[in-house]
Design a protein around this motif. Structure first.
Motif, PDB file in Angstrom:
ATOM      1  N   THR A  42      -1.724  47.358   7.472  1.00  0.00           N
ATOM      2  CA  THR A  42      -0.838  48.419   7.946  1.00  0.00           C
ATOM      3  C   THR A  42      -1.646  49.544   8.581  1.00  0.00           C
ATOM      4  N   GLU A  46      -1.316  51.083  12.361  1.00  0.00           N
ATOM      5  CA  GLU A  46      -1.113  52.515  12.606  1.00  0.00           C
ATOM      6  C   GLU A  46      -2.181  53.080  13.532  1.00  0.00           C
ATOM      7  N   SER A  52       2.814  56.181  12.826  1.00  0.00           N
ATOM      8  CA  SER A  52       3.044  55.748  11.456  1.00  0.00           C
ATOM      9  C   SER A  52       3.903  54.486  11.418  1.00  0.00           C
ATOM     10  N   ASP A  54       6.229  54.099   9.559  1.00  0.00           N
ATOM     11  CA  ASP A  54       7.598  54.579   9.382  1.00  0.00           C
ATOM     12  C   ASP A  54       8.333  54.730  10.707  1.00  0.00           C
ATOM     13  N   LYS A  55       7.597  54.842  11.809  1.00  0.00           N
ATOM     14  CA  LYS A  55       8.204  54.970  13.136  1.00  0.00           C
ATOM     15  C   LYS A  55       8.503  53.610  13.760  1.00  0.00           C
ATOM     16  N   LYS A  57      10.112  49.927  14.343  1.00  0.00           N
ATOM     17  CA  LYS A  57      11.408  49.288  14.147  1.00  0.00           C
ATOM     18  C   LYS A  57      11.129  47.838  13.789  1.00  0.00           C
ATOM     19  N   GLY A  67      14.717  50.537   6.527  1.00  0.00           N
ATOM     20  CA  GLY A  67      14.100  50.848   5.251  1.00  0.00           C
ATOM     21  C   GLY A  67      13.645  49.677   4.420  1.00  0.00           C
ATOM     22  N   ARG A  69      10.441  48.125   4.741  1.00  0.00           N
ATOM     23  CA  ARG A  69       9.003  47.886   4.809  1.00  0.00           C
ATOM     24  C   ARG A  69       8.509  47.516   3.423  1.00  0.00           C
TER      25      ARG A  69
END
Length: 137
Positions: A42, A46, A52, A54-55, A57, A67, A69
């Motif tokens: 990961t 990044e 991140s 988190d950004k 898709k 949500g 991951r």
């Protein structure tokens, strides 16, 4: 007579920003990232994408996941807005004796090899992350 420094336009090597061949064909460059759990897969994504996780898709069978991951599915397509022409596939971490995961990866690679029926699903690269500071199993 031409000099040694002359190059034809067909010999020109595209720079790192020249991804027009992907764009004109509406293709994506697919990368499978492999490695042990906690090997930094990961973190590599990044750093490469400059954003991140988190950004990102995550798409599964054409549907956007929200949500989820951490629940790795090698078929999930991880897409970052910063690199829109790239699709990443993340395997679960390889652990000692994990023949099931090896079988899953092998099947994924075979299905998306150069013999794949569709250029849109073909795998282009495999990135193996090896953790040098992880304890040996």
């Amino acid at each position: 007579m031409t000099s040694d420094t002359d190059t034809s336009s067909s010999d020109k090597i595209p720079d790192h920003d020249d991804l027009s061949f992907l764009k004109t064909r509406n293709l994506k460059f697919r990368v499978l990232i492999l490695g042990r759990a906690n090997a930094g897969k990961t973190t590599i994504l990044e750093r490469l994408t400059g954003s991140s996780i988190d950004k990102a898709k995550v798409w599964r069978r054409g549907k956007l996941l929200a949500g989820q991951r951490g629940l790795h599915n090698i078929d999930d397509e991880i897409c970052f807005p910063s690199l829109p022409r790239f699709v990443f596939h993340d395997s679960r971490g390889f652990e000692a004796g994990s023949s099931e995961e090896l079988s899953t990866v092998r099947q994924f690679v075979e299905d998306r090899s150069s013999a794949a029926k569709s250029l849109w699903t073909q795998l282009h690269a495999i990135w193996y992350g090896h953790c040098l500071s992880c304890p040996a199993s």
